[in-house]
Write an enzyme that holds these catalytic residues in place. Sequence first.
Site, short mmCIF file in Angstrom:
data_model
loop_
_atom_site.label_atom_id
_atom_site.label_comp_id
_atom_site.label_asym_id
_atom_site.label_seq_id
_atom_site.Cartn_x
_atom_site.Cartn_y
_atom_site.Cartn_z
N SER A 45 -0.75 -29.08 -49.18
CA SER A 45 -1.44 -30.50 -49.27
C SER A 45 -1.96 -31.02 -48.22
CB SER A 45 -0.10 -31.40 -49.75
OG SER A 45 -0.62 -32.68 -50.39
N ASP A 79 -0.30 -30.34 -56.57
CA ASP A 79 0.02 -30.50 -55.27
C ASP A 79 1.12 -29.14 -54.76
OD1 ASP A 79 1.81 -31.22 -52.77
OD2 ASP A 79 0.45 -33.10 -52.80
#
Length: 339
Positions: free
Chosen positions: A70, A187
Amino acid sequence: MIIHNPRHPNGAGVLRASRDDDRSGRGTPYIQPKIGLALSGGGARGLAHVGVLQVLEENKIPITAIAGTSMGAYVGAVYAAGLGGPELEKLAREIKDRRTLMSLLDWVVPPSSGLIRGDKIRKHLERTLGTRTFADLKLPLLIIATDLDTLDAHIFDSGLVTEAVHASAAIPGICTPVCLNGRRFTDGGAAEPLPVSVLRERFNLNAVIAVNVLPTAEDIARCRDASFTTLKKRPGLIPRLLNPINLMAYGNVMDTFRRALMCAQVRLVEKEGRRADVLIHPFDCGSTWFDFEHFDRYIATGRRAAEAALPAIRALLSNPNPTDHETALHHSSVGCLAA
């Protein structure tokens, strides 16, 4: 080099690295260890990675390879491309206020698959990385995303770097999934928020430095609800009136989803942190994943935590042939600062 860590599942690392001049003073060749860097996700909190990288760079700590999830993938990709600490901070300062951040959000109407697409953020990164592929980077890089169809972590190590970062940073529920080669990604923090094991498995490393900007169970207990609120609360009638339709407000659907996801992340991060030789934990109360305009606070937090960890990091470099059992694990934390 042998690094013993009583909390490490394998007990020790026993790999060798490139030879250098004798630094031990004992007439034996110095062998510079290969050190990997694992960067966690965490949204705006990930700007603390910038401060950590600045300290490592200023102290000439050599990094052999990087794995990021991320926001850790975003910062790691830019660093692996060859941009140093000052350039990283300059990029962070581009998001100078909430209005600038909002200009990078491309809203989805209707928001059935997510609230934003994330294309503008990817294009913002393309200003820096262009069409670089993983093969074009100056340091080996692994980017972690979550495959929504296999429900497992996916490791990007080839192709366009910006596409991989886009996939890794697509916050569940906030960003629409990223479709690449017929697969849907979200994510990486959902599957691998702190990619220490991935880094160890892919590269021939002596040691791993992990940087975790997500709250631990102790942080959440100590900070209470401050770890989920903004640094500056917005008083007034209008915010109170908008609260019932603000999906991310306390008790609303995205707040509930985010807290549920955090339950899993806290445990995954703890497990992965045990596999690191040095664990740096820049975190303070009142920080959230979206307050990018507080870049100074985050960068400073990262610098302080990294500076506190320097003795343990230097131990990885200065004693490549220890004769006794050494504990290299070091947990560096600035604690919970007042909001």
